[in-house]
Design a protein around this motif. Sequence first.
Motif, short mmCIF file in Angstrom:
data_model
loop_
_atom_site.label_atom_id
_atom_site.label_comp_id
_atom_site.label_asym_id
_atom_site.label_seq_id
_atom_site.Cartn_x
_atom_site.Cartn_y
_atom_site.Cartn_z
N PHE A 622 0.85 -1.19 0.00
CA PHE A 622 0.00 0.00 0.00
C PHE A 622 0.89 1.24 0.00
CE2 PHE A 622 -2.14 3.29 2.64
CZ PHE A 622 -3.21 3.57 1.80
N ASN A 623 0.64 2.18 -0.91
CA ASN A 623 1.46 3.38 -1.06
C ASN A 623 0.64 4.60 -0.62
OD1 ASN A 623 3.11 5.49 -1.79
ND2 ASN A 623 3.42 4.82 -3.91
N ALA A 624 0.90 5.10 0.58
CA ALA A 624 0.16 6.25 1.10
C ALA A 624 0.41 7.50 0.28
CB ALA A 624 0.54 6.49 2.56
N GLY A 625 1.51 7.55 -0.46
CA GLY A 625 1.80 8.71 -1.30
C GLY A 625 0.98 8.76 -2.56
N HIS A 626 0.24 7.68 -2.87
CA HIS A 626 -0.62 7.66 -4.06
C HIS A 626 -2.09 7.58 -3.66
CE1 HIS A 626 2.30 6.38 -7.52
NE2 HIS A 626 2.56 7.57 -7.02
N VAL A 627 -2.44 8.22 -2.56
CA VAL A 627 -3.83 8.33 -2.16
C VAL A 627 -4.27 9.76 -2.44
CG1 VAL A 627 -5.50 8.15 -0.28
CG2 VAL A 627 -3.57 6.56 -0.39
N VAL A 772 5.25 15.33 -8.71
CA VAL A 772 6.12 16.10 -7.83
C VAL A 772 6.87 15.14 -6.92
CG1 VAL A 772 6.20 17.84 -6.00
CG2 VAL A 772 4.57 18.09 -7.89
N GLY A 773 8.19 15.31 -6.83
CA GLY A 773 9.01 14.43 -6.02
C GLY A 773 9.64 13.28 -6.79
N GLY A 774 9.34 13.20 -8.10
CA GLY A 774 9.94 12.16 -8.93
C GLY A 774 8.99 11.02 -9.22
N GLY A 775 9.29 10.29 -10.28
CA GLY A 775 8.46 9.17 -10.69
C GLY A 775 7.36 9.61 -11.65
N SER A 776 6.43 8.71 -11.93
CA SER A 776 5.35 8.99 -12.86
C SER A 776 4.07 8.36 -12.35
CB SER A 776 5.67 8.48 -14.27
OG SER A 776 5.82 7.07 -14.27
N PHE A 777 2.97 8.81 -12.90
CA PHE A 777 1.66 8.33 -12.48
C PHE A 777 0.77 8.22 -13.72
CE2 PHE A 777 -2.72 8.82 -11.18
CZ PHE A 777 -2.80 8.05 -10.02
N ALA A 778 -0.02 7.15 -13.80
CA ALA A 778 -0.96 6.97 -14.90
C ALA A 778 -2.30 6.52 -14.35
CB ALA A 778 -0.44 5.95 -15.91
N PHE A 779 -3.38 7.05 -14.91
CA PHE A 779 -4.71 6.64 -14.51
C PHE A 779 -5.02 5.25 -15.07
CE2 PHE A 779 -4.97 11.31 -14.76
CZ PHE A 779 -5.42 11.59 -13.47
N SER A 780 -5.99 4.61 -14.48
CA SER A 780 -6.53 3.39 -15.10
C SER A 780 -7.32 3.79 -16.34
CB SER A 780 -7.42 2.65 -14.11
OG SER A 780 -8.47 3.49 -13.66
#
Length: 815
Positions: A622-627, A772-780
């Motif tokens: 579980f990644n609290a930074g992606h809530v 922000v803070g690095g990395g990437s994010f994609a929606f479903s």
Amino acid sequence: MGAIAGARVRVAIALLLLAFPFCSGAAFAQQRANGEVVIWVTDAATHRPIDNAEVFLLGGDTPQTSLTNAQGELDLREITPGSYRVEVQRGDYDRSDSPEFDVLENARVRVDVALEPALKVIANVKSRPGVTISSTEIGAESAERKVSQSLKGALDKLAGVSVDDTTYGPNSAFNVSLHNHDASQTGYAIDGIRIGGPQQQLLGSAQSLFTGASVSFTPTAGYLGGTINYQTLRPTKQWTYDALGTMGNYGAGTYSFAVSGALSSRLEVAFQHAFDARDSFLSGLRYADQSGIAYEHLGSNQSRGDLLRLNYTFDKRTSAAFSGMLTNASYAHICSDFTTLLPCGYGSIPMTVNRNGFASIRLNSLVGNVQTNLSFGVPFGEFETGQGVRVVGGVAMTPYSSHNTYNGFNFGFDGSLTARRHTDSLDAYESAFRGTSTQTYNGVPSQVDQPIARTSWFGFSDHVKSNDKLALTHSVSLDSGTGAGTALVLSETADWQPAKADVYEASVEAGSAQPVYEGRLALEDPLSADFDCANQSAYVDGSSDPARKQSYLNYTFSWQHSFRGGNVKVSAYRENDGGQPVRASVPIAAEPPGTFPNGLAAYLAGLAGAWSLPTVCGSIPFNAGHVYMTQSLSGLDEINRGFDITARVPLGRNLFALPTYTVGSTFLTTIDPRLQFPGSYYGIGLQLPHKPLRKAGLTIDSILPRRHLELLLNAEFTSINNAGNLPAFTTYNAGLVFRPEVGTITLTESNMFGTDAGLFTRYDRVYPMPVVGGGSFAFSSTPLPPRQWTITYRIPWHQRVARGGTGVGAAKQTP
């Protein structure tokens, strides 16, 4: 092999349609939703045209007042079908009034008025099929409607319009974005009367009661994006009847019956009853979901609606209208997310029931040169999901229910005065609504009373006909919205027509004060969150920020060119918005501490517990930074800019191409501190999520009058960053219209080749964005609906009015 063969057959059909020999004969169906009224005013003695004659169109939803040109002509377009009368006056001539006439859908009515000083007036009315189209309206005869499964699907094919029924969750029937504005900045109206509150619940269940819709991109009080006006059946002088039935795959079925006519010389009535049903794409499939139980999933949507409209004429210049609409809809819950170990689902939860209504009264009057329109509307409704016990991983969890209500009122006044070369308008509008929202949190009901949201607007405009080629409009208004204060709004518009085939329009507008309509929401419990195991993310809904002081500066320019059998229109715009509401997803750690009753740590622990259930995400970390919490933020600055191109191009005598192309850039120029928190995927200068930069469409319409056929092919392109987070895609749709001696049979197929179709929302890592803070994010990614087809049989008929009448004129109507 079957699928490949089917695709080849469809390609062959498409090529045959394009190569089909052109047939002679007049086109029997034009791509037009409403009617058109053309008034010609001449001197009865000299037969010369009368310039600057003051023309009043009586009987419509809003006042129509203008002046004739040097040729004595005034062309009024986008006239809603119904019963009308024309009055004309000029200088020393006597005031005239035409016989009452009906404007039918796709009809062009010509009113010839001959004025003679203080002696007599002669007015003749003729009707024939229309030949022009509008790029911003949809009706039963619009090409977009004939290749769509619904009215909202047809709206999505208009340039600058994006319809989304997936992004904002199950409590929204659908949302419409105009020129990439936030969906909350789109206003809605029914028959010209604006409605407030959660309009999508009413509009979603009343689609079968609407005869068409028109779109205005002009900002109005409370809505920077513009307004969509849904039209209903209007009373007419002659008795008109319409019966419609539809059937299709996925349990699609519709029936509707409508009647309108005159009960007396003063009273006209219109009534419609409609029923609509459709199954979920997952209905009938047996599979195990997060409840841990394998069972047959059944889901259906049903809606019933009734409409009653009454028009009463006191005299030739004063009339009153009443309209009442009631809808009752229900739909079963089948969650289509498959971003967890098992598809989303908590066992059997009762259906959601929506009950909505809208009542309005309108008074129209013409006193001298002053035409007034007074209206009052009341929207009301409730939508609820009954008590049900959620089962997760085979264990009975807390029950879930929700109940929401809303009510409000809308008051409007329009007055116009035409004198010499000026048409002055005075307008006022007041809207207010409130409601309650109740839903369970860990099984305990929690009620939140929504604050009263008000919008006020008072404006004056002066339309000056400088000459036959140039007209200027000066406008000033005071806008006021709850929390947003009061703003002075100034607008200047110039319309230039150097030649009959070309029309240019340019405008600039400044000032804004609109409230935030999202309201306060009860915090979602952890089991209600949207989980994505592969992306290690979770989403919950949160309350909206209150509105703040705002600013707004808008520039628009358009050019329309007409040619034989067709036209092309180009519109460009740029908006600088300050302090406006924007719906966004905020990293939950950036929320104020008071957001969570027991603190953020306890709430995250609840989310982690739900995440780790064996049928949800199990052992996946579980990644609290992606809530994220989705809510409406206030005080952001953004820029909207882009252009639309629409055209009607004749390729032959009865073959037409209807292309559209839209480019819309929407990005923030300032950032909220909450969106600068680690994990945020927003940034200054970046296209906002779910706002595609480009959309394009092409419809080929082939009319074969001798065979009583009309064949349509449609292709719709949407670029990346779309509402479903899919790669850029193109869907293909087709329509076949057969007109036997009685009625019309229409066969419609959407998404012919199953482009990006599917049953479940999945994580496909499409369009990853830096955070922000690095990395990437994609929606479903939410797939497009599978291939659907419907067959519709419509039987309209009406009394024919024989030619007759003496004295001041004669009227003739043809179907």
